[in-house]
Enzyme design. Structure first.
Site, PDB file in Angstrom:
ATOM      1  N   ALA A  66       1.183  -1.237   0.279  1.00 39.69           N
ATOM      2  CA  ALA A  66      -0.366   0.179  -0.333  1.00 39.69           C
ATOM      3  C   ALA A  66       0.931   0.972   0.365  1.00 39.69           C
ATOM      4  CB  ALA A  66      -1.079   0.215   1.186  1.00 39.69           C
ATOM      5  N   ASP A 155      -3.072  -8.276  -4.062  1.00 41.48           N
ATOM      6  CA  ASP A 155      -2.795  -6.388  -4.699  1.00 41.48           C
ATOM      7  C   ASP A 155      -4.226  -6.025  -3.101  1.00 41.48           C
ATOM      8  OD1 ASP A 155      -2.221  -6.413  -7.423  1.00 41.48           O
ATOM      9  OD2 ASP A 155      -3.769  -5.978  -8.635  1.00 41.48           O
ATOM     10  N   VAL A 156      -3.412  -4.599  -2.864  1.00 44.05           N
ATOM     11  CA  VAL A 156      -4.730  -4.032  -2.108  1.00 44.05           C
ATOM     12  C   VAL A 156      -5.224  -3.176  -3.040  1.00 44.05           C
ATOM     13  CG1 VAL A 156      -3.374  -1.596  -2.805  1.00 44.05           C
ATOM     14  CG2 VAL A 156      -3.756  -2.780  -0.635  1.00 44.05           C
ATOM     15  N   ASP A 157      -5.837  -3.395  -4.084  1.00 43.00           N
ATOM     16  CA  ASP A 157      -7.129  -2.542  -4.171  1.00 43.00           C
ATOM     17  C   ASP A 157      -7.858  -3.909  -5.125  1.00 43.00           C
ATOM     18  OD1 ASP A 157      -5.932  -3.746  -7.025  1.00 43.00           O
ATOM     19  OD2 ASP A 157      -6.511  -2.602  -7.880  1.00 43.00           O
ATOM     20  N   HIS A 177      -6.533 -15.610 -14.317  1.00 37.90           N
ATOM     21  CA  HIS A 177      -7.239 -13.955 -14.597  1.00 37.90           C
ATOM     22  C   HIS A 177      -9.184 -13.830 -15.261  1.00 37.90           C
ATOM     23  CE1 HIS A 177      -7.887 -10.305 -16.128  1.00 37.90           C
ATOM     24  NE2 HIS A 177      -6.111  -9.286 -15.656  1.00 37.90           N
ATOM     25  N   GLU A 247       3.136  -9.296 -14.005  1.00 37.28           N
ATOM     26  CA  GLU A 247       2.024  -9.649 -14.108  1.00 37.28           C
ATOM     27  C   GLU A 247       2.951 -10.926 -15.324  1.00 37.28           C
ATOM     28  OE1 GLU A 247      -2.791  -9.914 -14.166  1.00 37.28           O
ATOM     29  OE2 GLU A 247      -1.719  -9.101 -16.321  1.00 37.28           O
ATOM     30  N   ASP A 270     -13.075  -8.937 -11.294  1.00 40.63           N
ATOM     31  CA  ASP A 270     -13.104  -7.915 -11.897  1.00 40.63           C
ATOM     32  C   ASP A 270     -15.074  -7.623 -12.121  1.00 40.63           C
ATOM     33  OD1 ASP A 270     -13.334  -5.036 -12.609  1.00 40.63           O
ATOM     34  OD2 ASP A 270     -11.598  -5.777 -13.118  1.00 40.63           O
TER      35      ASP A 270
END
Ligand code: 2GW
Ligand code: MN
Length: 298
Positions: A66, A155-157, A177, A247, A270
Site C-alpha cells: 500500500a 493487490d491492495v485494490d 485472470h 504480471e 473484476d
C-alpha cells in the site's frame, strides 16, 4: 518444509458419499493437464480440509503493498480480509507501505497479527507494482520463512466477498485472470517481445494468471519472486518494458514451473469487466473508490 502431497489424516470419514459416476461439475475444467486441481466452489469439502489443516496448525502470511495513493484501498482490504480470509487460522498481515503512520487501525480477530514494513516509494521502477517482487523475495528469505508456513500475495485494490480459506493452500498456486476465460492462448496478454525475459511464444502457454493473487509455501514464493525480480532487472538493463509489468514475469514463471493448485477466476473477479457471479470470492473492480484512476497516479 511442508509438502502438498502429504497424506490427509482425519478423525472420521462421515463427510459425504462419493459417487464415481457423478462428477461435481461438468461445464468447467476442474483439473489441469499436469493433473492438479482447479479450485471452483463446489469441488471441495471445506470441513474435510479444515480437519487436515487444523491438525497441521498452519500459519498463513498475507503480503500486501500500500504505497502512495493506493493506501486508501487498505482499509476495505483489511476489513473484508478479517471477515473472509483464512477465518479460524493463525495469520499475519505483512503490510509494505511508505506511510506506516497512515495504516488504518483495524480490530483483528484472535490469532491474527499485523506487521507493518516500511519501504521507500521513490523506487525507479517502470511501475511500482514491480517493486513487490524484490521486496517479497528478500523478506521471504530473511523473515517470512521463519514466521509462516504459507505466503499469499495480493493487490491492495481488492475486496473480499466470500470465504477464501485453506482450500487455496498448496506449494505453489496461481489464479486464473477472469478476462481471458474462453479465449485462445494466442490472444493472452503474454509478453511477445522475443528479447524480453518474460517472452512466451504464441504456441505456448497454459493459462493467463493474474498478478493480483498468488502464493504457496514461503520457499516456493521466494523462488518465484526471486526469478521475477532478476528477470525484470535483466530487462531493465536492456531498456525493455514488459507488457503487463510484474504480471508478465509471473506468467512466464508459472508456465515453466507448474503450480500445484490453480484457483478459478472466482478468486479474483473484476466486476468492472464482468457481472459479479454468486461464487465470487474477491473482486478487483475499482469502482468502490471512483476518484482514483491509474492516470492520476502517473
Ligand atoms: C503505481 C503506478 C501505477 C500502477 C500501480 C502503482 C502502485 C501499485 C502504487 O502506487 N502503490 C501501490 O501500492 N501499488 C501496489 O501494487 C498495490 O498493492 C497494487 O494493488 C499493486 C498492483 O498495482 P495495481 O493494483 O494498480 O495494478 P492493476 O490493478 O492494474 O493490476 C494488475 O496488473 C499489475 C501490473 O500492471 C499487477 O500485475 C497486478 O498484480 C495486477 O492485478
Ligand atoms: Mn490491482
Amino acid at each position: 518444509q511442508m509438502n502438498h502431497m502429504q497424506v490427509v489424516t482425519v478423525s472420521r470419514i462421515v463427510h459425504y458419499e462419493l459417487n464415481m459416476l457423478t462428477p461435481f461439475k461438468y461445464d468447467i475444467l476442474v483439473e489441469t493437464p499436469w493433473m492438479v486441481p482447479i479450485v471452483w466452489e463446489g469441488t471441495f469439502n471445506i470441513e474435510l480440509l479444515h480437519e487436515h489443516f487444523q491438525l497441521r496448525n498452519v500459519t498463513i502470511g498475507l503480503a500486501v503493498f500500500a504505497i502512495k495513493e493506493l493506501l486508501i484501498f487498505l482499509k476495505l482490504f483489511l476489513e473484508t480480509a478479517e471477515e473472509y480470509f483464512m477465518e479460524g487460522y493463525r495469520m499475519k498481515y505483512y503490510i509494505f507501505t511508505d506511510k506506516p503512520e497512515s495504516v488504518p487501525l483495524i480490530q483483528l480477530k484472535r490469532g491474527r497479527q499485523m506487521v507493518i514494513l516500511e519501504i521507500q516509494s521513490h523506487a525507479h521502477w517502470q511501475n511500482l507494482s514491480m517493486y513487490r517482487m524484490e521486496r517479497i523475495s528478500t523478506f521471504s528469505r530473511l523473515r517470512f520463512i521463519r514466521e509462516v508456513d504459507y505466503l499469499v500475495c495480493a493487490d491492495v485494490d481488492i475486496k473480499f466477498w466470500n470465504h477464501v480459506n485453506v482450500e487455496i493452500l498448496s506449494s505453489l498456486f496461481g489464479t486464473l485472470h477472469p478476462g481471458f476465460i474462453g479465449h485462445r492462448r494466442d490472444s493472452y496478454d503474454y509478453e511477445r517481445l522475443p528479447q524480453s525475459q518474460a517472452h512466451i511464444p504464441v504456441n505456448e502457454g497454459d493459462f493467463y494468471y493474474t498478478g493480483a493473487f498468488f502464493g504457496g509455501s514461503v520457499l516456493e514464493v521466494y523462488k518465484l519472486t526471486k526469478f521475477c525480480h532478476q528477470a525484470m532487472m535483466v530487462d531493465q538493463a536492456h531498456n525493455i518494458k514488459s507488457m503487463w509489468h510484474d504480471e508478465s514475469y509471473l506468467n512466464k514463471y508459472l508456465l515453466y514451473h507448474k503450480p500445484t493448485k490453480v484457483l478459478s477466476p472466482e478468486y479474483m473477479w473484476d466486476k468492472n469487466l464482468l457481472k459479479l457471479p454468486v461464487f465470487a470470492k474477491m473482486d478487483a473492480g475499482r469502482e468502490l473508490v471512483q476518484k482514483i484512476t491509474k492516470q492520476s497516479l502517473k
